[in-house]
Design an enzyme around this catalytic site. Structure first.
Site, short mmCIF file in Angstrom:
data_model
loop_
_atom_site.label_atom_id
_atom_site.label_comp_id
_atom_site.label_asym_id
_atom_site.label_seq_id
_atom_site.Cartn_x
_atom_site.Cartn_y
_atom_site.Cartn_z
N HIS A 62 57.46 -82.12 -57.52
CA HIS A 62 57.81 -83.05 -58.60
C HIS A 62 57.61 -84.50 -58.15
CE1 HIS A 62 59.56 -84.56 -62.16
NE2 HIS A 62 60.57 -83.73 -62.30
N ASP A 84 41.21 -71.49 -71.41
CA ASP A 84 40.35 -70.31 -71.49
C ASP A 84 39.13 -70.49 -70.59
OD1 ASP A 84 38.85 -68.11 -72.12
OD2 ASP A 84 38.64 -68.56 -74.25
#
Length: 461
Positions: free
Chosen positions: A168, A393
């Site tokens: 983070h 995709d």
């Protein structure tokens, strides 16, 4: 409406040795500084996220080979991720030292089908973490560690998961999504990411002065609500599915409560108010104590000039809504949501961001943080937009599920709103909320959820 996480089947994996994937082209070595928000001690924690892809019988390519090659190409554009994090000896702040070491890349296989695991939707966190690479970090020392690691796990059905561990301190949720989107773009055959990465961490560095830091929550220390259920290590996780129709009915009922309101409520404002109230009841917080809802507000477009689109560092500010438990209980959901809306707007006020950056610098200088009882503190983070940056995709359609995890001890102070799993068509347009609570409190939470659902939605199914 709620599904408790549990290991449906034993998740046994066969893992290959970890390899280091380096940039496909030579990149120069350097040491990079991080922003004030990156250096916030609460941000030195690993994001663990799992992306689940169904099998595609028409695609004969090997996802591991495609992702390994794409990672090498990605690191040309995001070369800091192939360095290591360490603290500066001069000021103790985090910095990325890039010497071209590479990113840990791990491959695992399972004899199970993803469908038998419900596409990892209901797996216990500790079991699901086996699908994510391990990065050993000693936060108390100055030992260098990798900011990013990847694990690809192939299942017998032909489907697979991409597990990422990303600190983070280097990026926020938006940045994580940007990086993974770029990875899958390259795996799909693009020659470069559609969004150019931008470092520019100096844009969010606070000025240092001699004023004392203001510890968040210190003004109510000793007044915060407490729960008889806390502290405890017996924590359970629930996935709460909320359908699109239920959200609409809740919004409609709230708008009827306050016809004077010129602005409509967002889904986050509605759900955060709803869940905050139920959580308070479930934990049986003392009525006179103060409970706090923390809200993370993105500031990318608030700065002047706005941060570039490709900026992947931390770019959010926390704002808070404070009420006594009694006030929270007696307030309508619409009243609470209106308070959340007003709190969010404070992050856009002139000078607010600058002052927050200064105060964070002061707190780091003084090594100060809130150490009081935090039973009544609750953060609800929204992953619906930051979790999916764009199409992922690269030959196996879009991920059927996304699952964020925590690699530290389970915390009861943080909840997450996500898009629902695509394996359940009835959830299209809805959300799933991930909650952690003490076991006994979770029983109360589910009971309160059923009662509130009947009140606002007219049924308990």
């Amino acid at each position: 409406m709620a599904n408790q996480r549990k290991p449906i089947l034993p998740l046994l994996l066969e893992k290959k040795p970890v390899e280091l994937v380096k940039p496909s082209k030579h990149t120069h070595c350097e040491t990079l500084s991080l922003s004030t928000l990156d250096n916030d001690p609460f941000n030195e924690v690993m994001y663990a996220t799992i992306y689940v892809f169904k099998a595609n019988g028409k695609n004969l390519d090997d996802p591991v080979s495609l992702l390994r090659k794409a990672l090498s190409e990605l690191l040309v554009h995001y070369y800091p991720l192939s360095g290591k994090l360490m603290r500066s000896e001069s000021n103790g702040k985090l910095q990325l030292v890039y010497l071209g070491e590479g990113v840990p890349f791990e491959v695992a296989t399972s004899t199970l089908d993803l469908s038998s695991l419900n596409y990892i939707e209901n797996l216990d966190d500790q079991v699901a973490l086996r699908l994510v690479p391990e990065i050993e970090i000693d936060y108390e020392s100055n030992v260098c560690y990798h900011p990013l690691a990847l694990q690809v796990t192939k299942f017998a059905c032909g489907g697979f998961t991409i597990g990422t561990a990303l600190t983070h301190a280097v990026c926020d949720g938006y940045g994580v999504a940007q990086i993974i989107h770029a990875l899958t773009e390259l795996a799909a055959g693009k020659t470069e990411p559609s969004v150019k990465s931008v470092w520019q961490r100096e844009r969010l560095v606070g000025k240092i002065d001699n004023k004392p830091g203001k510890v968040p929550g210190s003004h109510i220390d000793g007044f915060l609500a407490t729960s008889a259920y806390l502290p405890t290590t017996d924590v359970v996780t629930e996935t709460i599915n909320i359908r699109a129709g239920d959200i609409k009915r809740l919004k409609d009922s709230m708008m009827k409560e306050c016809e004077y309101l010129k602005e409509s409520f967002t889904t986050y404002e509605v759900l955060s108010s709803y869940i905050w109230k139920l959580r308070s009841r479930a934990l049986k917080l003392n009525p006179d104590g103060i409970t706090v809802l923390g809200v993370a507000v993105g500031i990318r477009h608030v700065l002047d000039p706005p941060l570039p689109k490709g900026y992947y560092g931390n770019a959010y500010i926390d704002v808070y809504v404070e009420l006594t438990v009694r006030e929270l209980e007696e307030s309508s959901i619409s009243n609470i949501a209106n308070r959340v809306k007003k709190a969010k707007k404070t992050a856009y006020e002139k000078g607010y961001i600058e002052e927050e950056l200064k105060n964070t610098e002061r707190l780091m200088r003084d090594d100060s943080m809130f150490e009081g009882v935090s039973d009544g503190l609750f953060f609800l983070t929204d992953w619906r937009n930051i979790g999916w940056f764009g199409s992922m995709d690269f030959g196996w359609n879009e991920p059927v599920n996304l699952r964020p995890l925590t690699q530290r001890e389970s915390t009861v102070h943080v909840g997450m709103i996500l898009k629902p799993s695509k394996s359940d068509p009835s959830m299209e347009g809805g959300v799933k909320v991930i909650m952690k609570l003490p076991r006994d409190a979770m029983v109360e939470f589910k009971r309160e959820m059923a009662t509130m659902k009947k009140l606002y939605f007219g049924d308990t199914n």
